[in-house]
Design a protein around this motif. Structure first.
Motif, PDB file in Angstrom:
ATOM      1  N   ALA A 191      28.164   7.892   6.676  1.00 25.96           N
ATOM      2  CA  ALA A 191      28.039   9.341   6.846  1.00 25.96           C
ATOM      3  C   ALA A 191      26.859   9.897   6.045  1.00 25.96           C
ATOM      4  O   ALA A 191      26.878  11.041   5.620  1.00 25.96           O
ATOM      5  N   ASP A 192      25.820   9.083   5.823  1.00 19.47           N
ATOM      6  CA  ASP A 192      24.610   9.529   5.130  1.00 19.47           C
ATOM      7  C   ASP A 192      24.896  10.028   3.724  1.00 19.47           C
ATOM      8  O   ASP A 192      24.400  11.073   3.306  1.00 19.47           O
ATOM      9  N   LEU A 193      25.703   9.268   2.996  1.00 16.11           N
ATOM     10  CA  LEU A 193      25.946   9.574   1.586  1.00 16.11           C
ATOM     11  C   LEU A 193      25.089   8.663   0.723  1.00 16.11           C
ATOM     12  O   LEU A 193      24.682   7.580   1.157  1.00 16.11           O
ATOM     13  N   LEU A 194      24.840   9.076  -0.518  1.00 17.59           N
ATOM     14  CA  LEU A 194      24.189   8.192  -1.478  1.00 17.59           C
ATOM     15  C   LEU A 194      25.188   7.117  -1.902  1.00 17.59           C
ATOM     16  O   LEU A 194      26.402   7.330  -1.850  1.00 17.59           O
ATOM     17  N   GLU A 195      24.673   5.980  -2.330  1.00 19.11           N
ATOM     18  CA  GLU A 195      25.568   4.908  -2.768  1.00 19.11           C
ATOM     19  C   GLU A 195      26.020   5.132  -4.207  1.00 19.11           C
ATOM     20  O   GLU A 195      25.288   5.693  -5.019  1.00 19.11           O
ATOM     21  N   GLY A 196      27.225   4.653  -4.492  1.00 19.75           N
ATOM     22  CA  GLY A 196      27.772   4.736  -5.835  1.00 19.75           C
ATOM     23  C   GLY A 196      27.274   3.602  -6.707  1.00 19.75           C
ATOM     24  O   GLY A 196      26.376   2.847  -6.303  1.00 19.75           O
ATOM     25  N   PRO A 197      27.835   3.468  -7.931  1.00 18.85           N
ATOM     26  CA  PRO A 197      27.359   2.463  -8.881  1.00 18.85           C
ATOM     27  C   PRO A 197      27.759   1.049  -8.474  1.00 18.85           C
ATOM     28  O   PRO A 197      28.703   0.854  -7.715  1.00 18.85           O
ATOM     29  N   ASP A 228      34.706   7.473  -2.832  1.00 14.60           N
ATOM     30  CA  ASP A 228      34.824   8.618  -3.744  1.00 14.60           C
ATOM     31  C   ASP A 228      33.617   8.692  -4.690  1.00 14.60           C
ATOM     32  O   ASP A 228      33.106   9.773  -4.985  1.00 14.60           O
ATOM     33  N   GLN A 229      33.177   7.533  -5.171  1.00 16.45           N
ATOM     34  CA  GLN A 229      31.989   7.494  -6.025  1.00 16.45           C
ATOM     35  C   GLN A 229      30.764   7.996  -5.253  1.00 16.45           C
ATOM     36  O   GLN A 229      29.939   8.726  -5.789  1.00 16.45           O
ATOM     37  N   ALA A 230      30.654   7.583  -3.986  1.00 12.67           N
ATOM     38  CA  ALA A 230      29.530   8.018  -3.148  1.00 12.67           C
ATOM     39  C   ALA A 230      29.577   9.538  -2.954  1.00 12.67           C
ATOM     40  O   ALA A 230      28.546  10.220  -3.034  1.00 12.67           O
ATOM     41  N   LEU A 231      30.761  10.067  -2.726  1.00  9.58           N
ATOM     42  CA  LEU A 231      30.898  11.521  -2.545  1.00  9.58           C
ATOM     43  C   LEU A 231      30.515  12.262  -3.826  1.00  9.58           C
ATOM     44  O   LEU A 231      29.830  13.295  -3.782  1.00  9.58           O
ATOM     45  N   ALA A 232      30.919  11.721  -5.000  1.00 10.46           N
ATOM     46  CA  ALA A 232      30.614  12.365  -6.281  1.00 10.46           C
ATOM     47  C   ALA A 232      29.107  12.334  -6.544  1.00 10.46           C
ATOM     48  O   ALA A 232      28.500  13.327  -6.968  1.00 10.46           O
ATOM     49  N   ARG A 233      28.491  11.169  -6.288  1.00  8.83           N
ATOM     50  CA  ARG A 233      27.057  11.031  -6.549  1.00  8.83           C
ATOM     51  C   ARG A 233      26.234  11.923  -5.610  1.00  8.83           C
ATOM     52  O   ARG A 233      25.245  12.533  -6.013  1.00  8.83           O
ATOM     53  N   LEU A 241      23.059  16.946   1.656  1.00  9.29           N
ATOM     54  CA  LEU A 241      23.499  15.930   2.631  1.00  9.29           C
ATOM     55  C   LEU A 241      24.935  16.177   3.066  1.00  9.29           C
ATOM     56  O   LEU A 241      25.298  15.919   4.213  1.00  9.29           O
ATOM     57  N   ILE A 242      25.768  16.675   2.148  1.00  2.67           N
ATOM     58  CA  ILE A 242      27.165  16.960   2.491  1.00  2.67           C
ATOM     59  C   ILE A 242      27.239  18.263   3.271  1.00  2.67           C
ATOM     60  O   ILE A 242      27.937  18.352   4.281  1.00  2.67           O
ATOM     61  N   GLY A 243      26.458  19.250   2.829  1.00  2.00           N
ATOM     62  CA  GLY A 243      26.445  20.550   3.510  1.00  2.00           C
ATOM     63  C   GLY A 243      26.061  20.448   4.971  1.00  2.00           C
ATOM     64  O   GLY A 243      26.535  21.224   5.804  1.00  2.00           O
ATOM     65  N   ARG A 244      25.201  19.455   5.309  1.00  2.00           N
ATOM     66  CA  ARG A 244      24.741  19.366   6.699  1.00  2.00           C
ATOM     67  C   ARG A 244      25.661  18.515   7.585  1.00  2.00           C
ATOM     68  O   ARG A 244      25.457  18.458   8.797  1.00  2.00           O
ATOM     69  N   PHE A 271      31.216  22.135   4.833  1.00  2.00           N
ATOM     70  CA  PHE A 271      31.557  22.306   3.422  1.00  2.00           C
ATOM     71  C   PHE A 271      30.477  23.079   2.686  1.00  2.00           C
ATOM     72  O   PHE A 271      29.291  22.940   2.973  1.00  2.00           O
ATOM     73  N   TRP A 272      30.892  23.907   1.763  1.00  2.00           N
ATOM     74  CA  TRP A 272      29.953  24.600   0.867  1.00  2.00           C
ATOM     75  C   TRP A 272      30.448  24.460  -0.558  1.00  2.00           C
ATOM     76  O   TRP A 272      31.649  24.354  -0.805  1.00  2.00           O
ATOM     77  N   LEU A 273      29.506  24.423  -1.509  1.00  2.00           N
ATOM     78  CA  LEU A 273      29.835  24.198  -2.916  1.00  2.00           C
ATOM     79  C   LEU A 273      30.182  25.527  -3.559  1.00  2.00           C
ATOM     80  O   LEU A 273      29.355  26.426  -3.606  1.00  2.00           O
ATOM     81  N   SER A 274      31.405  25.625  -4.076  1.00  6.62           N
ATOM     82  CA  SER A 274      31.766  26.861  -4.770  1.00  6.62           C
ATOM     83  C   SER A 274      31.535  26.688  -6.255  1.00  6.62           C
ATOM     84  O   SER A 274      31.911  25.668  -6.828  1.00  6.62           O
ATOM     85  N   GLY A 275      30.865  27.649  -6.876  1.00 10.86           N
ATOM     86  CA  GLY A 275      30.686  27.654  -8.330  1.00 10.86           C
ATOM     87  C   GLY A 275      29.762  26.555  -8.820  1.00 10.86           C
ATOM     88  O   GLY A 275      28.885  26.083  -8.104  1.00 10.86           O
ATOM     89  N   GLU A 276      29.972  26.117 -10.073  1.00  8.42           N
ATOM     90  CA  GLU A 276      29.081  25.168 -10.739  1.00  8.42           C
ATOM     91  C   GLU A 276      29.647  23.757 -10.707  1.00  8.42           C
ATOM     92  O   GLU A 276      30.163  23.266 -11.681  1.00  8.42           O
ATOM     93  N   ALA A 277      29.562  23.098  -9.556  1.00  7.58           N
ATOM     94  CA  ALA A 277      30.127  21.751  -9.454  1.00  7.58           C
ATOM     95  C   ALA A 277      29.093  20.673  -9.733  1.00  7.58           C
ATOM     96  O   ALA A 277      29.431  19.545 -10.013  1.00  7.58           O
TER      97      ALA A 277
END
Ligand code: JD2
Length: 280
Positions: A191-197, A228-233, A241-244, A271-277
């Motif tokens: 889903a075009d996410l960055l890779e985790g550690p 989950d790591q990919a989503l966090a990163r 990338l998540i917003g689109r 999805f939209w980012l609420s506040g300071e995430a």
């Protein structure tokens, strides 16, 4: 695949003798030819630049050396035969690095990796007289591309970047055809996410352990943790990338993780980012 590179700094392309690209050349999977633009000058000083019409700072590369160089390179290869079959005239794609080009993406790397012949024209100064690009665009597929939103002093480093991105996609070059499916940015990748550690031996290093889940042997949990790591990163470094992404890109557990990361779902499902995430 054949690659021709015309430059006033042939030695800048020396890294193409090393590593993945160097090995592909040694095996004969890649035919790379670097040409010195000054070989197509005829004055005592091998002049390739002149002052800009209309005034302004810097110098512009003269059209004549480029025209002669490109004619010679095209002449040297137009009867090689490619996907069209033996004896068919093959025309290269002309790749022109420029800060005003369209972004060089993984999608373009994949497209170019399917071509039999690429010609690169890394320039210096303020770039090449526009008439050269206009001239060859009448005969060839010309791509003006930029490798990113920063200003370099010339096109050689972009050529190194693009050749590496293209060469690693060629059959046999990476050794393992599966290895590029999960790449961040590969079209249709996770889903075009960055890779985790990632981690390797030893299991403890300077008092630091490996995340427990990775030694659990539980493949389902490992896949979920990595996701989950990919989503966090991606939230931290590339929230765009998540917003689109459309809502179909995420499953139920993804949505729970995204919510914990500060994302909220709009009425359109995006999805939209609420506040300071975003951290770091
Ligand atoms: C280049 C220069 C015009 C300012 C040839 C810069 C590039 N992402 C990128 N940043 N800079 C370049 C690039 C590529 C080719 C040339 N210059 C210097 N030209 C305005 C600076 C000359 C890419 N791709």
């Amino acid at each position: 695949m054949r690659l021709d590179i015309v430059t006033i700094f042939p030695e800048y392309l020396e890294p193409l003798n090393v590593s993945l690209v160097g090995k592909a050349r040694a095996r004969g999977d890649l035919d790379v030819r670097v040409h010195d633009l000054r070989a197509w000058t005829h004055d005592r000083h091998h002049t390739v630049d002149d002052t800009p019409y209309g005034g302004g700072p810097g110098m512009v590369m003269k059209p004549d050396p480029w025209g002669e160089a490109l004619d010679a390179v095209l002449e040297s290869g137009t009867a090689e035969g490619g996907a069209e079959g033996p004896g068919q005239p093959v025309q290269p794609v002309l790749v022109v690095p420029t800060p005003s080009g369209r972004p060089f993406t993984q999608e373009l790397a994949v497209e170019l990796s399917g071509k039999p012949w690429l010609v690169f024209t890394p320039a210096r100064y303020e770039g090449i007289d526009r008439r050269v690009i206009d001239e060859y665009a009448e005969r060839l597929d010309v791509r003006e591309v930029s490798i990113g939103d920063y200003v370099l002093a010339g096109g050689e480093a972009p050529v190194l970047v693009m050749v590496e991105a293209v060469a690693r996609l060629l059959p046999g070059v990476l050794g393992n055809a599966e290895s590029h499916r999960d790449d961040s940015f590969a079209p249709g990748a996770m889903a075009d996410l960055l890779e985790g550690p990632v981690y390797t031996k030893p299991p403890e290093w300077r008092g630091r352990d490996i995340p427990e889940v990775l030694v659990s042997g539980h493949h389902g949990k490992i896949a979920r943790w990595r996701r989950d790591q990919a989503l966090a990163r991606t939230t931290a470094h590339r929230p765009d990338l998540i917003g689109r992404c459309g809502p179909e890109a995420f499953d139920k557990h993804d949505r729970a993780t995204l919510e914990e990361l500060g994302w909220r779902q709009g009425t359109d499902g995006r999805f939209w980012l609420s506040g300071e995430a975003v951290e770091e």
